[in-house]
Design a protein around this motif. Structure first.
Motif, PDB file in Angstrom:
ATOM      1  N   PRO A  32      47.245  19.158  16.232  1.00 16.95           N
ATOM      2  CA  PRO A  32      46.171  17.986  17.887  1.00 16.95           C
ATOM      3  C   PRO A  32      46.819  16.241  17.806  1.00 16.95           C
ATOM      4  N   ASP A  33      47.097  15.687  18.804  1.00 16.94           N
ATOM      5  CA  ASP A  33      47.794  14.106  18.819  1.00 16.94           C
ATOM      6  C   ASP A  33      45.769  14.090  19.048  1.00 16.94           C
ATOM      7  N   VAL A  34      45.681  13.075  18.864  1.00 15.09           N
ATOM      8  CA  VAL A  34      44.195  12.115  18.403  1.00 15.09           C
ATOM      9  C   VAL A  34      44.884  11.212  18.788  1.00 15.09           C
ATOM     10  N   PRO A  35      43.502   9.897  19.213  1.00 12.75           N
ATOM     11  CA  PRO A  35      43.509   8.560  19.408  1.00 12.75           C
ATOM     12  C   PRO A  35      44.102   7.966  17.851  1.00 12.75           C
ATOM     13  N   LYS A  36      45.237   6.968  17.729  1.00 11.87           N
ATOM     14  CA  LYS A  36      45.806   6.411  16.527  1.00 11.87           C
ATOM     15  C   LYS A  36      44.673   5.148  17.160  1.00 11.87           C
ATOM     16  N   PRO A  38      42.101   3.223  13.791  1.00  5.82           N
ATOM     17  CA  PRO A  38      41.874   3.420  12.404  1.00  5.82           C
ATOM     18  C   PRO A  38      40.777   4.134  11.677  1.00  5.82           C
ATOM     19  N   GLY A  39      40.841   4.616  10.758  1.00  2.00           N
ATOM     20  CA  GLY A  39      40.123   5.633   9.334  1.00  2.00           C
ATOM     21  C   GLY A  39      39.665   6.183  10.172  1.00  2.00           C
ATOM     22  N   MET A  40      40.043   6.842  11.376  1.00  4.20           N
ATOM     23  CA  MET A  40      39.788   8.295  12.219  1.00  4.20           C
ATOM     24  C   MET A  40      39.993   9.348  11.672  1.00  4.20           C
ATOM     25  N   ASP A  41      41.463   9.817  10.280  1.00  3.43           N
ATOM     26  CA  ASP A  41      41.372  10.662   9.144  1.00  3.43           C
ATOM     27  C   ASP A  41      40.958  11.101   8.324  1.00  3.43           C
ATOM     28  N   LYS A  42      40.050   9.685   8.241  1.00  2.77           N
ATOM     29  CA  LYS A  42      39.094   9.538   6.713  1.00  2.77           C
ATOM     30  C   LYS A  42      37.424  10.030   7.668  1.00  2.77           C
ATOM     31  N   ILE A  43      37.301   9.154   8.720  1.00  2.00           N
ATOM     32  CA  ILE A  43      36.007   9.958   9.420  1.00  2.00           C
ATOM     33  C   ILE A  43      35.959  11.679   9.080  1.00  2.00           C
ATOM     34  N   GLY A  44      37.401  12.071   9.463  1.00  2.00           N
ATOM     35  CA  GLY A  44      37.830  13.690   9.978  1.00  2.00           C
ATOM     36  C   GLY A  44      37.453  14.308   8.386  1.00  2.00           C
ATOM     37  N   HIS A  45      37.960  13.820   7.134  1.00  2.00           N
ATOM     38  CA  HIS A  45      38.466  14.230   6.271  1.00  2.00           C
ATOM     39  C   HIS A  45      36.128  14.234   5.883  1.00  2.00           C
ATOM     40  N   PHE A  46      35.856  13.296   5.776  1.00  2.00           N
ATOM     41  CA  PHE A  46      34.271  13.199   5.832  1.00  2.00           C
ATOM     42  C   PHE A  46      34.002  14.421   6.894  1.00  2.00           C
ATOM     43  N   GLY A  47      33.946  14.601   7.800  1.00  2.34           N
ATOM     44  CA  GLY A  47      33.195  15.264   8.583  1.00  2.34           C
ATOM     45  C   GLY A  47      33.209  17.029   8.353  1.00  2.34           C
ATOM     46  N   LEU A  48      34.496  16.685   7.954  1.00  5.11           N
ATOM     47  CA  LEU A  48      34.722  17.914   7.277  1.00  5.11           C
ATOM     48  C   LEU A  48      33.934  19.103   6.516  1.00  5.11           C
ATOM     49  N   PHE A  49      34.311  17.745   4.905  1.00  6.73           N
ATOM     50  CA  PHE A  49      33.108  18.574   4.054  1.00  6.73           C
ATOM     51  C   PHE A  49      31.648  17.840   4.051  1.00  6.73           C
ATOM     52  N   ALA A  50      31.133  17.406   5.122  1.00  5.37           N
ATOM     53  CA  ALA A  50      30.007  17.269   5.101  1.00  5.37           C
ATOM     54  C   ALA A  50      29.633  18.604   5.967  1.00  5.37           C
ATOM     55  N   GLY A  51      30.138  19.224   6.698  1.00  7.23           N
ATOM     56  CA  GLY A  51      29.940  20.570   7.756  1.00  7.23           C
ATOM     57  C   GLY A  51      30.186  21.687   6.471  1.00  7.23           C
ATOM     58  N   LEU A  52      30.823  21.306   5.811  1.00 12.41           N
ATOM     59  CA  LEU A  52      31.661  22.492   4.843  1.00 12.41           C
ATOM     60  C   LEU A  52      30.544  22.510   4.093  1.00 12.41           C
ATOM     61  N   LEU A  53      29.641  22.380   3.055  1.00 17.25           N
ATOM     62  CA  LEU A  53      28.760  21.301   2.059  1.00 17.25           C
ATOM     63  C   LEU A  53      27.412  22.227   3.042  1.00 17.25           C
ATOM     64  N   PHE A  54      27.289  21.793   3.828  1.00 16.70           N
ATOM     65  CA  PHE A  54      25.904  21.697   4.590  1.00 16.70           C
ATOM     66  C   PHE A  54      25.665  23.581   5.266  1.00 16.70           C
TER      67      PHE A  54
END
Length: 129
Positions: A32-36, A38-54
């Protein structure tokens, strides 16, 4: 495993894992298109893996009485580190996706934060864990 354990603990972890895998392994041009931002991709990775481990710590540590630091650390080492690197390597197989060391860093940092959040809430006997 009883029905309540499955619906309250295992099912959310499985759903989160599926969403994570879908997002990181889908062809880049099919996401899906997301606003461009800066760093949003890294924030997404961070959030996905924080949730995964939790969520997975909720599954694995719920059955451990008393709390097992060995299992807790093993969860982080296996899921947090190996999986964080593995999914990034697997992106090389997906069209329009690339391998990025900064994504691995975001994955690892998110994994650590998700693990630490679980531990803090567990020690406080929060209803969230």
């Amino acid at each position: 495993m009883n029905k309540q354990h499955f619906s309250e603990r295992l099912l959310p972890a499985i759903i989160w894992s599926g969403i994570l895998l879908w997002l990181v392994l889908s062809p880049g041009n099919k996401l899906p298109d997301v606003p461009k931002v800066p760093g949003m991709d890294k924030i997404g990775h961070f959030g996905l893996f924080a949730g995964l481990l939790f969520f997975w710590n909720r599954v694995w540590n719920h059955s451990q009485k008393p709390f097992s630091k060995k299992i807790f650390i093993t969860n982080y080492l296996v899921l947090g580190i190996i999986f964080a690197i593995l999914v990034e390597w697997l992106q090389l197989l997906a069209p329009h996706r690339t391998f990025d060391l900064w994504d691995i860093a975001a994955n690892l940092l998110g994994s650590a934060v998700g693990t630490i959040c679980f531990y803090i809430l567990y020690k406080k006997k929060s209803k969230l864990v």
